[in-house]
Design a protein around this motif. Structure first.
Motif, PDB file in Angstrom:
ATOM      1  N   LYS A 187      47.605   3.405  46.200  1.00  8.00           N
ATOM      2  CA  LYS A 187      46.265   4.008  46.243  1.00  8.00           C
ATOM      3  C   LYS A 187      46.177   5.331  45.485  1.00  8.00           C
ATOM      4  CE  LYS A 187      44.609   2.014  50.561  1.00  8.00           C
ATOM      5  NZ  LYS A 187      43.989   2.275  51.863  1.00  8.00           N
ATOM      6  N   ILE A 188      47.303   5.828  45.027  1.00 11.07           N
ATOM      7  CA  ILE A 188      47.321   7.187  44.472  1.00 11.07           C
ATOM      8  C   ILE A 188      47.600   7.149  42.975  1.00 11.07           C
ATOM      9  CG2 ILE A 188      48.481   9.436  44.601  1.00 11.07           C
ATOM     10  CD1 ILE A 188      46.732   8.754  46.991  1.00 11.07           C
ATOM     11  N   ARG A 189      46.666   7.729  42.216  1.00 14.51           N
ATOM     12  CA  ARG A 189      46.823   7.763  40.756  1.00 14.51           C
ATOM     13  C   ARG A 189      46.715   9.194  40.247  1.00 14.51           C
ATOM     14  NH1 ARG A 189      44.331   2.953  41.897  1.00 14.51           N
ATOM     15  NH2 ARG A 189      45.296   1.134  40.945  1.00 14.51           N
ATOM     16  N   ILE A 190      47.155   9.392  39.013  1.00 14.50           N
ATOM     17  CA  ILE A 190      47.050  10.710  38.389  1.00 14.50           C
ATOM     18  C   ILE A 190      45.583  11.149  38.393  1.00 14.50           C
ATOM     19  CG2 ILE A 190      47.303  11.965  36.194  1.00 14.50           C
ATOM     20  CD1 ILE A 190      49.766  10.217  35.629  1.00 14.50           C
ATOM     21  N   GLY A 191      45.366  12.412  38.761  1.00 17.23           N
ATOM     22  CA  GLY A 191      44.002  12.961  38.813  1.00 17.23           C
ATOM     23  C   GLY A 191      43.395  12.931  40.199  1.00 17.23           C
ATOM     24  N   ASN A 192      43.932  12.095  41.116  1.00 17.07           N
ATOM     25  CA  ASN A 192      43.417  12.071  42.497  1.00 17.07           C
ATOM     26  C   ASN A 192      43.678  13.403  43.193  1.00 17.07           C
ATOM     27  OD1 ASN A 192      44.341   8.609  43.226  1.00 17.07           O
ATOM     28  ND2 ASN A 192      42.513   9.433  42.285  1.00 17.07           N
ATOM     29  N   LYS A 193      42.752  13.770  44.058  1.00 15.20           N
ATOM     30  CA  LYS A 193      42.958  14.964  44.889  1.00 15.20           C
ATOM     31  C   LYS A 193      43.211  14.534  46.336  1.00 15.20           C
ATOM     32  CE  LYS A 193      40.696  18.828  42.547  1.00 15.20           C
ATOM     33  NZ  LYS A 193      40.241  18.265  41.281  1.00 15.20           N
ATOM     34  N   LEU A 194      44.096  15.269  46.998  1.00 15.87           N
ATOM     35  CA  LEU A 194      44.386  15.022  48.412  1.00 15.87           C
ATOM     36  C   LEU A 194      44.057  16.287  49.194  1.00 15.87           C
ATOM     37  CD1 LEU A 194      47.878  13.278  48.058  1.00 15.87           C
ATOM     38  CD2 LEU A 194      45.683  12.170  48.473  1.00 15.87           C
ATOM     39  N   TYR A 195      43.480  16.094  50.384  1.00 14.88           N
ATOM     40  CA  TYR A 195      43.090  17.229  51.223  1.00 14.88           C
ATOM     41  C   TYR A 195      43.919  17.207  52.506  1.00 14.88           C
ATOM     42  CZ  TYR A 195      39.110  17.679  48.079  1.00 14.88           C
ATOM     43  OH  TYR A 195      38.339  17.855  46.961  1.00 14.88           O
ATOM     44  N   PHE A 196      44.429  18.393  52.889  1.00 14.98           N
ATOM     45  CA  PHE A 196      45.307  18.504  54.059  1.00 14.98           C
ATOM     46  C   PHE A 196      44.729  19.499  55.058  1.00 14.98           C
ATOM     47  CE2 PHE A 196      47.890  17.459  50.373  1.00 14.98           C
ATOM     48  CZ  PHE A 196      48.637  16.383  50.826  1.00 14.98           C
ATOM     49  N   GLY A 197      45.035  19.270  56.332  1.00 16.99           N
ATOM     50  CA  GLY A 197      44.580  20.181  57.385  1.00 16.99           C
ATOM     51  C   GLY A 197      43.239  19.744  57.925  1.00 16.99           C
ATOM     52  N   GLU A 198      42.956  20.156  59.169  1.00 14.87           N
ATOM     53  CA  GLU A 198      41.702  19.743  59.817  1.00 14.87           C
ATOM     54  C   GLU A 198      40.477  20.203  59.033  1.00 14.87           C
ATOM     55  OE1 GLU A 198      41.669  20.889  63.913  1.00 14.87           O
ATOM     56  OE2 GLU A 198      43.576  19.858  64.320  1.00 14.87           O
ATOM     57  N   ASP A 199      40.616  21.376  58.396  1.00 19.84           N
ATOM     58  CA  ASP A 199      39.477  21.913  57.646  1.00 19.84           C
ATOM     59  C   ASP A 199      39.646  21.733  56.137  1.00 19.84           C
ATOM     60  OD1 ASP A 199      41.610  23.550  57.453  1.00 19.84           O
ATOM     61  OD2 ASP A 199      40.573  25.408  57.993  1.00 19.84           O
ATOM     62  N   ASP A 200      40.534  20.806  55.758  1.00 21.89           N
ATOM     63  CA  ASP A 200      40.823  20.575  54.325  1.00 21.89           C
ATOM     64  C   ASP A 200      41.234  21.868  53.617  1.00 21.89           C
ATOM     65  OD1 ASP A 200      40.190  17.954  54.716  1.00 21.89           O
ATOM     66  OD2 ASP A 200      38.178  18.067  53.869  1.00 21.89           O
ATOM     67  N   SER A 201      42.000  22.707  54.338  1.00 21.99           N
ATOM     68  CA  SER A 201      42.339  24.039  53.830  1.00 21.99           C
ATOM     69  C   SER A 201      43.336  24.001  52.677  1.00 21.99           C
ATOM     70  CB  SER A 201      42.919  24.904  54.961  1.00 21.99           C
ATOM     71  OG  SER A 201      44.033  24.232  55.545  1.00 21.99           O
ATOM     72  N   MET A 202      44.061  22.903  52.545  1.00 22.54           N
ATOM     73  CA  MET A 202      45.043  22.778  51.459  1.00 22.54           C
ATOM     74  C   MET A 202      44.646  21.588  50.587  1.00 22.54           C
ATOM     75  SD  MET A 202      48.065  24.112  50.416  1.00 22.54           S
ATOM     76  CE  MET A 202      48.995  24.754  51.806  1.00 22.54           C
ATOM     77  N   VAL A 203      44.603  21.823  49.300  1.00 22.34           N
ATOM     78  CA  VAL A 203      44.236  20.766  48.355  1.00 22.34           C
ATOM     79  C   VAL A 203      45.373  20.583  47.350  1.00 22.34           C
ATOM     80  CG1 VAL A 203      42.506  19.951  46.702  1.00 22.34           C
ATOM     81  CG2 VAL A 203      41.827  21.506  48.543  1.00 22.34           C
ATOM     82  N   ALA A 204      45.648  19.335  46.994  1.00 24.67           N
ATOM     83  CA  ALA A 204      46.670  19.057  45.982  1.00 24.67           C
ATOM     84  C   ALA A 204      46.125  18.033  44.995  1.00 24.67           C
ATOM     85  CB  ALA A 204      47.948  18.531  46.631  1.00 24.67           C
ATOM     86  N   GLU A 205      46.563  18.162  43.761  1.00 31.74           N
ATOM     87  CA  GLU A 205      46.145  17.239  42.713  1.00 31.74           C
ATOM     88  C   GLU A 205      47.358  16.485  42.192  1.00 31.74           C
ATOM     89  OE1 GLU A 205      43.539  17.442  38.581  1.00 31.74           O
ATOM     90  OE2 GLU A 205      44.538  19.247  39.320  1.00 31.74           O
ATOM     91  N   VAL A 206      47.233  15.180  42.015  1.00 30.93           N
ATOM     92  CA  VAL A 206      48.330  14.366  41.480  1.00 30.93           C
ATOM     93  C   VAL A 206      48.361  14.558  39.962  1.00 30.93           C
ATOM     94  CG1 VAL A 206      49.287  12.043  41.275  1.00 30.93           C
ATOM     95  CG2 VAL A 206      47.974  12.669  43.311  1.00 30.93           C
ATOM     96  N   ILE A 207      49.482  15.054  39.433  1.00 30.71           N
ATOM     97  CA  ILE A 207      49.532  15.313  37.985  1.00 30.71           C
ATOM     98  C   ILE A 207      50.555  14.440  37.250  1.00 30.71           C
ATOM     99  CG2 ILE A 207      48.709  17.689  38.231  1.00 30.71           C
ATOM    100  CD1 ILE A 207      51.629  18.556  37.641  1.00 30.71           C
ATOM    101  N   ASP A 208      51.365  13.701  38.010  1.00 30.53           N
ATOM    102  CA  ASP A 208      52.371  12.883  37.322  1.00 30.53           C
ATOM    103  C   ASP A 208      52.843  11.766  38.238  1.00 30.53           C
ATOM    104  OD1 ASP A 208      54.132  12.080  35.340  1.00 30.53           O
ATOM    105  OD2 ASP A 208      55.732  13.416  35.995  1.00 30.53           O
ATOM    106  N   ASN A 209      53.174  10.625  37.656  1.00 25.43           N
ATOM    107  CA  ASN A 209      53.848   9.534  38.378  1.00 25.43           C
ATOM    108  C   ASN A 209      55.315   9.580  37.985  1.00 25.43           C
ATOM    109  OD1 ASN A 209      51.499   8.652  39.438  1.00 25.43           O
ATOM    110  ND2 ASN A 209      51.283   6.860  38.147  1.00 25.43           N
ATOM    111  N   THR A 210      56.196   9.938  38.910  1.00 27.84           N
ATOM    112  CA  THR A 210      57.615  10.035  38.557  1.00 27.84           C
ATOM    113  C   THR A 210      58.357   8.719  38.772  1.00 27.84           C
ATOM    114  OG1 THR A 210      57.848  11.078  40.721  1.00 27.84           O
ATOM    115  CG2 THR A 210      57.917  12.525  38.811  1.00 27.84           C
ATOM    116  N   THR A 211      57.992   7.986  39.825  1.00 32.69           N
ATOM    117  CA  THR A 211      58.590   6.665  40.072  1.00 32.69           C
ATOM    118  C   THR A 211      57.481   5.789  40.635  1.00 32.69           C
ATOM    119  OG1 THR A 211      59.146   7.115  42.372  1.00 32.69           O
ATOM    120  CG2 THR A 211      60.802   7.733  40.732  1.00 32.69           C
ATOM    121  N   SER A 212      57.828   4.589  41.067  1.00 33.41           N
ATOM    122  CA  SER A 212      56.801   3.705  41.633  1.00 33.41           C
ATOM    123  C   SER A 212      56.176   4.333  42.890  1.00 33.41           C
ATOM    124  CB  SER A 212      57.401   2.347  41.963  1.00 33.41           C
ATOM    125  OG  SER A 212      58.452   2.495  42.884  1.00 33.41           O
TER     126      SER A 212
END
Length: 350
Positions: A103-128
């Motif tokens: 489900k995860i591809r380069i460019g996707n954003k992921l939100y963490f924490g109850e208030d979405d306080s941490m955000v991460a962006e997928v910038i590379d596929n290293t393995t499957s």
């Protein structure tokens, strides 16, 4: 040596889901390499086998809360993220595993924490399954790490099939853990309590600490029958001057040298010179030890009971002797010893 030689039937109820109440009161099977004798003890009775000047080598790596859950932008799909290692402090880049990976591809954003306080962006596929994430965070590095680790939980091995509990934060960690960087606890060290360490100290045993940042490579399935074709994942390790001096002094004066765990054994066999002495080392090791193998430094070893087909079992069999160790495992199943990181201990001595 073939992979299939390390297959055995392990009843699932023998895989420990929780640690023993007290660290030093798990059971301990003592295997004597020279005579083939097998004894059944409690771990704190390890005191009977060591005395003045004998050396214990521990792995002081510290497990960080590497397991966290995020939600994918737009769809809100729940994604498990397993932090493997930090790649770049300034750019907040991390090497991670994601599940479900499809489900995860380069460019996707992921939100963490109850208030979405941490955000991460997928910038590379290293393995499957692997990805590189860039975390978007405004504070300094220490604040970022603190915020990230608050979101994470203890990365229990997958075979401990239950939710993480508050006790895991303390118990899936060695009492002497100080150098952060592992996602797998060096399980042999989990049996050492403060009281037991004190009693060994009173007997004038010597302690030395090296660092191996244990990774998930220990649990990666081997997909080749011929073990010479298997490639281990690399792990970062440091053997400093103090360890070298303590171990070599013990060796030169005929004392027992005990490797506490397979990660320690792997490290000292990586950092050994041709004359059998330990030397300083800082770098990476992908050493894979399986029978037959001639060990140079330690003459005894503490380890846990490992799962079938695992590289940890292979190293144990190389040190204790294949036939003797497989016989000991058969007995362990019959006597209902507990297997895995929270399980019982095996002490292999001459």
């Amino acid at each position: 040596m073939k992979l299939s030689k390390f297959k055995f039937n392990l009843p699932s109820e023998l895989i420990a889901m929780h640690p023993t109440h007290n660290r030093d009161e798990s059971r301990m099977m003592v295997v004597h390499r020279k005579t083939g004798e097998i004894e059944h003890k409690i771990f704190k009775e390890i005191l009977e086998y060591y005395g003045e000047g004998d050396v214990f080598i521990f792995n002081n790596t510290k497990v960080f809360p590497a397991s966290l859950y995020g939600n994918k932008e737009k769809t809100g799909a729940r994604i498990k993220v397993f932090l493997l290692r930090e790649l770049n402090q300034d750019l907040r880049l991390w090497d991670v595993l994601v599940d479900p990976a499809r489900k995860i591809r380069i460019g996707n954003k992921l939100y963490f924490g109850e208030d979405d306080s941490m955000v991460a962006e997928v910038i590379d596929n290293t393995t499957s399954r692997g990805r590189t994430l860039r975390f978007l965070y405004d504070g300094n590095h220490d604040e970022f790490k603190e915020a990230l680790y608050k979101l994470g939980e203890t990365p229990l091995p997958r075979y401990i099939d239950r939710p993480v509990e508050p006790e895991d934060e303390e118990r899936y960690q060695n009492i002497f853990a100080s150098e952060e960087g592992a996602v797998v606890a060096p399980a042999a060290g989990l049996h050492f309590s403060r009281e037991l360490m004190k009693r060994l100290e009173i007997k004038d045993c010597r302690f030395s600490f090296l660092t191996v940042h244990s990774g998930l490579g220990n649990f990666r399935e081997i997909d080749v029958e011929d073990l010479t074709k298997h490639k281990m994942d690399s792990e970062q390790m440091i053997v400093n001057k103090e360890v070298v001096n303590i171990v070599n002094t013990g060796k030169d004066t005929g004392k027992n040298i005990c490797a506490v765990g397979t990660s320690v054994m792997r490290a000292i066999e990586t950092a050994v010179s041709t004359d059998g002495h330990l030397k300083e080392f800082e770098g990476w090791t992908n050493k894979f030890i399986f029978p037959p193998y001639d060990f140079s430094v330690a003459n005894s070893m503490v380890t846990n009971f490992h799962l079938p087909l695992s590289t940890l079992l292979m190293m144990t069999a190389a040190f204790g002797g294949y036939d003797l160790i497989m016989e000991a495992y058969e007995l362990a199943i019959k006597e209902k010893y507990r297997f895995g990181a929270y399980g019982d201990a095996m002490l292999i001595v001459d």
